[in-house]
Design a protein around this motif. Structure first.
Motif, PDB file in Angstrom:
ATOM      1  N   ASN A   1     -26.463   9.562   1.659  1.00  0.00           N
ATOM      2  CA  ASN A   1     -27.096  10.794   1.168  1.00  0.00           C
ATOM      3  C   ASN A   1     -28.134  10.499   0.094  1.00  0.00           C
ATOM      4  O   ASN A   1     -29.132  11.215  -0.035  1.00  0.00           O
TER       5      ASN A   1
ATOM      6  N   THR B   1     -31.305   9.223   1.969  1.00  0.00           N
ATOM      7  CA  THR B   1     -32.098  10.298   2.578  1.00  0.00           C
ATOM      8  C   THR B   1     -32.578  11.304   1.537  1.00  0.00           C
ATOM      9  O   THR B   1     -33.407  12.154   1.841  1.00  0.00           O
TER      10      THR B   1
ATOM     11  N   VAL C   1     -30.740  13.617   0.552  1.00  0.00           N
ATOM     12  CA  VAL C   1     -29.949  14.827   0.761  1.00  0.00           C
ATOM     13  C   VAL C   1     -29.104  15.106  -0.480  1.00  0.00           C
ATOM     14  O   VAL C   1     -28.923  16.249  -0.890  1.00  0.00           O
TER      15      VAL C   1
ATOM     16  N   SER D   1     -35.687  16.306   2.701  1.00  0.00           N
ATOM     17  CA  SER D   1     -34.368  16.897   2.489  1.00  0.00           C
ATOM     18  C   SER D   1     -34.314  17.853   1.301  1.00  0.00           C
ATOM     19  O   SER D   1     -33.622  18.875   1.351  1.00  0.00           O
TER      20      SER D   1
ATOM     21  N   ASN E   1     -24.936  21.378   4.947  1.00  0.00           N
ATOM     22  CA  ASN E   1     -24.029  20.312   4.514  1.00  0.00           C
ATOM     23  C   ASN E   1     -23.196  19.767   5.667  1.00  0.00           C
ATOM     24  O   ASN E   1     -23.040  18.551   5.809  1.00  0.00           O
TER      25      ASN E   1
ATOM     26  N   ASN F   1     -25.257  17.700   8.045  1.00  0.00           N
ATOM     27  CA  ASN F   1     -25.572  16.408   7.426  1.00  0.00           C
ATOM     28  C   ASN F   1     -24.375  15.465   7.475  1.00  0.00           C
ATOM     29  O   ASN F   1     -24.523  14.270   7.760  1.00  0.00           O
ATOM     30  N   GLU F   2     -23.174  15.969   7.181  1.00  0.00           N
ATOM     31  CA  GLU F   2     -21.986  15.119   7.219  1.00  0.00           C
ATOM     32  C   GLU F   2     -21.792  14.512   8.602  1.00  0.00           C
ATOM     33  O   GLU F   2     -21.464  13.327   8.742  1.00  0.00           O
TER      34      GLU F   2
ATOM     35  N   CYS G   1     -24.158  14.005  10.865  1.00  0.00           N
ATOM     36  CA  CYS G   1     -25.251  13.082  11.147  1.00  0.00           C
ATOM     37  C   CYS G   1     -25.089  11.762  10.393  1.00  0.00           C
ATOM     38  O   CYS G   1     -25.414  10.691  10.918  1.00  0.00           O
ATOM     39  N   VAL G   2     -24.596  11.832   9.168  1.00  0.00           N
ATOM     40  CA  VAL G   2     -24.349  10.600   8.409  1.00  0.00           C
ATOM     41  C   VAL G   2     -23.269   9.773   9.097  1.00  0.00           C
ATOM     42  O   VAL G   2     -23.381   8.544   9.215  1.00  0.00           O
TER      43      VAL G   2
ATOM     44  N   ILE H   1     -31.263  11.638  11.108  1.00  0.00           N
ATOM     45  CA  ILE H   1     -30.356  12.432  10.264  1.00  0.00           C
ATOM     46  C   ILE H   1     -31.029  13.744   9.876  1.00  0.00           C
ATOM     47  O   ILE H   1     -30.534  14.837  10.169  1.00  0.00           O
ATOM     48  N   MET H   2     -32.179  13.633   9.228  1.00  0.00           N
ATOM     49  CA  MET H   2     -32.841  14.860   8.770  1.00  0.00           C
ATOM     50  C   MET H   2     -33.467  15.643   9.914  1.00  0.00           C
ATOM     51  O   MET H   2     -33.526  16.879   9.861  1.00  0.00           O
TER      52      MET H   2
ATOM     53  N   VAL I   1     -30.513  17.642  11.245  1.00  0.00           N
ATOM     54  CA  VAL I   1     -30.093  18.671  10.289  1.00  0.00           C
ATOM     55  C   VAL I   1     -31.111  19.813  10.262  1.00  0.00           C
ATOM     56  O   VAL I   1     -30.732  20.997  10.259  1.00  0.00           O
TER      57      VAL I   1
END
Length: 416
Positions: A232, A235, A237, A328, A347, A350-351, A353-354, A367-368, A371
């Motif tokens: 996070n 990125t 985030v 982000s 959130n 994102n979790e 995708c991470v 990831i982004m 999201v």
């Protein structure tokens, strides 16, 4: 910005400091925040005592060692299947001594959050920390909050329960703002300036980020953290979540919350006042100070963190945020302004995708991208004032499922 005091963290709130040693419940005890908090407690036995521990169950041996060393009354583990292993590990350490009370299951940490104590340190990672946060507040405990996600996804719910001064932030940035805000009234504040290290990819373009690896993303230049929060930070985030958190904690509008890149991570955040003065809180990068503020305020804990050696030269740099390579923060502002379930969707997506990135199923830029797509599909949520826990859970479930679908589709297309 409201002229009234914030219903949450407010350094001007008067505290009763006559109670002596504080009893602390540590949630997420085997994680980065939890282990550092326990170290602080063990170095200050006259100030603090840990009465209960909760952890996910991934490090059973460490959890048992913590329980035995601290002589806690209760231990909770989220994963029920590891309970027999935990019991055996405790028996090996305790011998003929009685074992602490054992709790297991997804609600176990929530039960401990409402148990008798002075302060609950919520160091759980992820939005699963929401229920313990609400339980601690409802029980009247002081909440040392490191689990920013619970405030992000359940902002109106958390604010409705929190009494003046009941939440003390443990994030380094918000602990810095908390301390700097003590220098003036809320009406004197022009803006909050949240600092970001820039992570391991500071200065890279979006194109240069296309092929970075898991190992690249986990190599943070200044902080040692768990894998999720480290990604996070890569990125940014994490910084977007902190902008939303600052808005909720201090009742400052989004247009008065700025992000600036500070690679050295010495200045943890700043407050600019209306007279032109800017107050910065600074220490070498170490979470000991913020944790000590969280569980010890309004008293300071001596030697909680290292101090600067002013006999040595150092350079402190500040740069504007690259919003093109790191979109982000802008997206976080957007969902924060939307309110309702939008932050929970952001959130949760994102979790997922991470997790996919760490498992090698999604590229870094994916990831982004994913999201952003999930947030766009979610559309305009309901008003935050009518938010309920079921609303949050339903939105998160949808966002996680949709993020997995989009991530799998992106991966399949990339391999085709």
């Amino acid at each position: 910005m409201s002229d009234r005091p914030s219903p949450l963290a407010d350094p001007h709130i008067a505290f009763d400091v006559s109670e002596g040693r504080r009893d602390i419940v540590v949630l997420g005890s085997t994680g980065s925040i939890g282990t550092q908090a326990i170290d602080l407690v063990l170095r200050n036995p006259d100030r603090f005592r840990v009465t209960a521990l909760a952890a996910s169950g991934g490090r059973v041996g460490l959890l048992a060692e913590q329980a035995h060393r601290l002589k806690v009354a209760a231990v909770a583990v989220a994963r029920e299947e590891v309970l027999p292993e935990l019991r055996e590990a405790l028996k090996a350490l305790y011998g003929s001594e009685p074992l602490p009370e054992l709790l297991a299951g997804p609600e176990a940490a929530t039960q401990l959050a409402a148990s008798p104590c002075h302060t609950v340190l919520n160091g759980i990672t992820g939005s699963i920390g929401l229920a313990p946060t609400l339980a601690a507040l409802e029980a009247g405990r002081t909440l040392a909050l490191a689990n920013k996600e619970s405030l992000i996804v359940g902002g109106p719910l958390v604010k409705a329960l929190a009494k003046p001064g009941q939440i003390i932030p443990v994030d380094s940035e918000h602990a810095a703002l908390f301390q700097a805000l003590a220098a003036g009234t809320r009406a004197d504040v022009r803006k909050l300036v949240v600092t970001a290290s820039g992570g391991p990819f500071r200065g890279r373009t979006r194109e240069q980020l296309a092929h970075v690896t898991r190992e690249d993303a986990l190599a943070h230049p200044t902080w040692a953290m768990g894998p999720v929060i480290t990604v996070n930070s890569a990125t940014l985030v994490n910084k977007g979540l902190e902008v939303i958190e600052a808005h909720l904690l201090y009742d400052i509008p989004f247009d008065r919350i700025e992000v600036v890149v500070h690679p050295q991570s010495y200045v943890h955040s700043m407050v600019e006042f209306t007279d032109g003065s800017t107050l910065a809180q600074a220490t070498p990068p170490d979470m000991g100070g913020p944790i000590a503020i969280g569980i010890g305020w309004p008293e300071r804990v001596p030697d909680a963190a290292p101090a600067f050696d002013w006999t040595k030269a150092s350079t402190w740099e500040f740069f504007p945020l690259d919003t093109e390579a790191f979109p982000s923060v802008g997206l976080a502002r957007h969902v924060g302004e939307l309110g309702g379930t939008a932050p929970a969707v952001f959130n949760a997506a994102n979790e997922e995708c991470v997790e996919a990135f760490l498992a090698g199923r999604l590229p870094f830029n994916g990831i982004m991208d994913t999201v952003t797509a999930v947030v766009a599909e979610h559309g305009v949520p309901g008003t935050g004032t009518s938010l309920t826990v079921p609303d949050v859970l339903e939105a998160e479930t949808w966002a996680r499922a949709r993020a997995r679908e989009l991530a799998a589709k992106a991966t399949a297309e990339a391999r085709a």
